[in-house]
Design a protein around this motif. Structure first.
Motif, mmCIF file in Angstrom:
data_model
loop_
_atom_site.group_PDB
_atom_site.id
_atom_site.type_symbol
_atom_site.label_atom_id
_atom_site.label_comp_id
_atom_site.label_asym_id
_atom_site.label_seq_id
_atom_site.Cartn_x
_atom_site.Cartn_y
_atom_site.Cartn_z
ATOM 1 N N GLY A 319 0.808 -1.207 0.000
ATOM 2 C CA GLY A 319 0.000 0.000 0.000
ATOM 3 C C GLY A 319 0.843 1.258 0.000
ATOM 4 N N ALA A 320 0.475 2.213 0.869
ATOM 5 C CA ALA A 320 1.187 3.484 0.949
ATOM 6 C C ALA A 320 2.600 3.304 1.501
ATOM 7 N N LYS A 321 2.829 2.210 2.232
ATOM 8 C CA LYS A 321 4.135 1.963 2.841
ATOM 9 C C LYS A 321 5.050 1.117 1.959
ATOM 10 N N LYS A 322 4.602 0.776 0.776
ATOM 11 C CA LYS A 322 5.399 -0.058 -0.110
ATOM 12 C C LYS A 322 6.630 0.695 -0.607
ATOM 13 N N LYS A 323 7.766 0.035 -0.536
ATOM 14 C CA LYS A 323 9.023 0.613 -1.008
ATOM 15 C C LYS A 323 9.641 -0.317 -2.044
ATOM 16 N N THR A 324 10.235 0.273 -3.051
ATOM 17 C CA THR A 324 10.878 -0.489 -4.111
ATOM 18 C C THR A 324 12.357 -0.128 -4.167
ATOM 19 N N TYR A 325 13.193 -1.149 -4.277
ATOM 20 C CA TYR A 325 14.637 -0.948 -4.302
ATOM 21 C C TYR A 325 15.229 -1.608 -5.546
ATOM 22 N N ILE A 326 16.298 -1.008 -6.047
ATOM 23 C CA ILE A 326 17.122 -1.626 -7.082
ATOM 24 C C ILE A 326 18.422 -2.059 -6.423
ATOM 25 N N GLN A 327 18.790 -3.314 -6.618
ATOM 26 C CA GLN A 327 20.020 -3.846 -6.039
ATOM 27 C C GLN A 327 21.030 -4.161 -7.128
ATOM 28 N N LEU A 328 22.238 -3.671 -6.963
ATOM 29 C CA LEU A 328 23.366 -4.021 -7.818
ATOM 30 C C LEU A 328 24.369 -4.758 -6.950
ATOM 31 N N SER A 329 24.750 -5.955 -7.363
ATOM 32 C CA SER A 329 25.601 -6.769 -6.484
ATOM 33 C C SER A 329 26.656 -7.514 -7.287
ATOM 34 N N TYR A 330 27.699 -7.933 -6.579
ATOM 35 C CA TYR A 330 28.738 -8.760 -7.192
ATOM 36 C C TYR A 330 29.425 -9.585 -6.115
ATOM 37 N N LEU A 331 30.009 -10.693 -6.536
ATOM 38 C CA LEU A 331 30.747 -11.561 -5.623
ATOM 39 C C LEU A 331 32.148 -11.000 -5.459
ATOM 40 N N ASP A 332 32.457 -10.582 -4.228
ATOM 41 C CA ASP A 332 33.776 -10.016 -3.949
ATOM 42 C C ASP A 332 34.824 -11.110 -3.808
ATOM 43 N N SER A 333 34.485 -12.194 -3.101
ATOM 44 C CA SER A 333 35.423 -13.295 -2.912
ATOM 45 C C SER A 333 34.681 -14.528 -2.408
ATOM 46 N N TRP A 334 35.322 -15.670 -2.529
ATOM 47 C CA TRP A 334 34.784 -16.903 -1.974
ATOM 48 C C TRP A 334 35.952 -17.759 -1.486
ATOM 49 N N ALA A 335 35.632 -18.707 -0.633
ATOM 50 C CA ALA A 335 36.669 -19.595 -0.096
ATOM 51 C C ALA A 335 36.005 -20.841 0.475
ATOM 52 N N ILE A 336 36.821 -21.842 0.726
ATOM 53 C CA ILE A 336 36.384 -23.067 1.403
ATOM 54 C C ILE A 336 36.912 -23.019 2.832
#
Length: 344
Positions: A319-336
């Motif tokens: 309703g009036a409280k609805k908010k919409t966001y755009i997200q831009l993301s990327y994988l910075d690093s990964w590990a085991i």
């Protein structure tokens, strides 16, 4: 459609706690597949489909009821930025338009780039270990223009035998292993990943639900829109949520994605670092108008086709409280890692 078809989903919804953590991305698209299998009259009935793992969430009921399938990445603690206004495009600042390019060309290029530049780890992860990922998300409120940056750290149990630590938009929670009669997609387990075909057509056919023990799923020609929707969701989940794969699997997933009807390109898309790329997205004919399919936008370099990051939508409230966001993301690093919350 018989009301009894909804019983498994309704039974699970009735057990969800109102104060539990929100759905993580893997759970979101598994829930979607469960709904697709129960809500649609299919060309052939579901049979022998791996059971989706359903995460407990206070937001789950609203998310499922609206079939909200936005791909919010697994999120960590937040470093809040300051509000910034978008500059008005002018003749001096506007980027030149990219030439049109097909999804098949972009994803074939992405597959070629992966084959040339990536390689499987020398020592594959053991089942008792964890896959650690650190992701960066820049989220912009579409009404106010305010942008916040989230630094997300997640530890997923490789074989799902241990609790995983999941975070989303600054909120963290423990994700319990699936129950005995449940399974999880996408897999992190190396032995399971190695069983997935590295031929794109065979990979697609392995993801199509079977109608019985003699159903060989030996042709792409008979796949329905509903089944393509499930295949796309599984491929997007594999590419978004599994940072390390056996050699050849990620290129095969890119090539398989290019064969899904409804996959298209969107030029001139900015990634989280401000680079302009070409995006791949999917128009799902089985979803209501305005509902976003799982996977959002995959953004690639327009020349090398190196993968740059994701673009997704997120909504909160109504309703009036609805908010919409755009997200831009990327994988910075990964590990085991050997333990949950152990940093490399």
């Amino acid at each position: 459609m018989n009301d009894r078809d909804f019983d498994p989903v309704l039974d699970e919804l009735s057990t969800w706690a109102g104060d539990a953590g929100p759905l993580d991305p893997a759970a979101r698209h598994r829930v979607r597949n469960r709904l697709l299998s129960t809500m649609e009259v299919r060309r052939r009935p579901l049979w022998e489909r791996p059971g989706p793992r359903i995460a407990v969430s206070g937001l789950a009921t609203a998310a499922i009821a609206a079939t909200v399938l936005v791909a919010v990445r697994d999120d960590g603690g937040t470093d809040q930025g300051t509000a910034t206004a978008k500059p008005t495009a002018t003749a001096d600042t506007r980027q030149p338009a990219m030439r049109p390019v097909s999804a098949r060309t972009v994803l074939a290029g992405a597959a070629a780039y992966e084959r040339k530049h990536s390689q499987a780890p020398a020592t594959p992860p053991r089942g008792d270990q964890f896959i650690y990922t650190k992701e960066i998300i820049k989220e912009t409120n579409q009404k106010t223009g305010e942008t916040k940056t989230h630094v997300d750290e997640i530890w997923r149990s490789v074989d799902d035998s241990q609790r995983s630590w999941i975070m989303e938009i600054g909120k963290g929670w423990w994700s319990d292993p699936p129950k005995k009669d449940e399974s999880s997609w996408p897999p992190q387990d190396w032995a399971t990943l190695e069983k997935l075909p590295t031929d794109p057509e065979k990979l697609i056919l392995s993801l199509v639900p079977k109608s019985g023990p003699n159903d060989k799923n030996d042709s792409l020609a008979g796949i329905t829109d509903q089944e393509w929707s499930v295949v796309h969701s599984d491929l997007a989940g594999l590419l978004k949520l599994v940072p390390v794969m056996p050699e050849g699997l990620r290129p095969a997933a890119y090539e398989a994605l290019s064969r899904v009807p409804g996959v298209r390109t969107v030029p001139d898309q900015k990634d989280a670092k401000g680079r302009t790329g070409v995006a791949i997205t999917y128009k799902d004919p089985t979803l209501p108008k305005g509902v976003t399919s799982f996977g959002g936008y995959f953004i690639f370099d327009p020349k090398t086709y190196e993968f740059l990051g994701f673009k997704d939508d997120r909504t909160s409230g109504d309703g009036a409280k609805k908010k919409t966001y755009i997200q831009l993301s990327y994988l910075d690093s990964w590990a085991i890692t050997d333990k949950v919350k152990q940093r490399p």
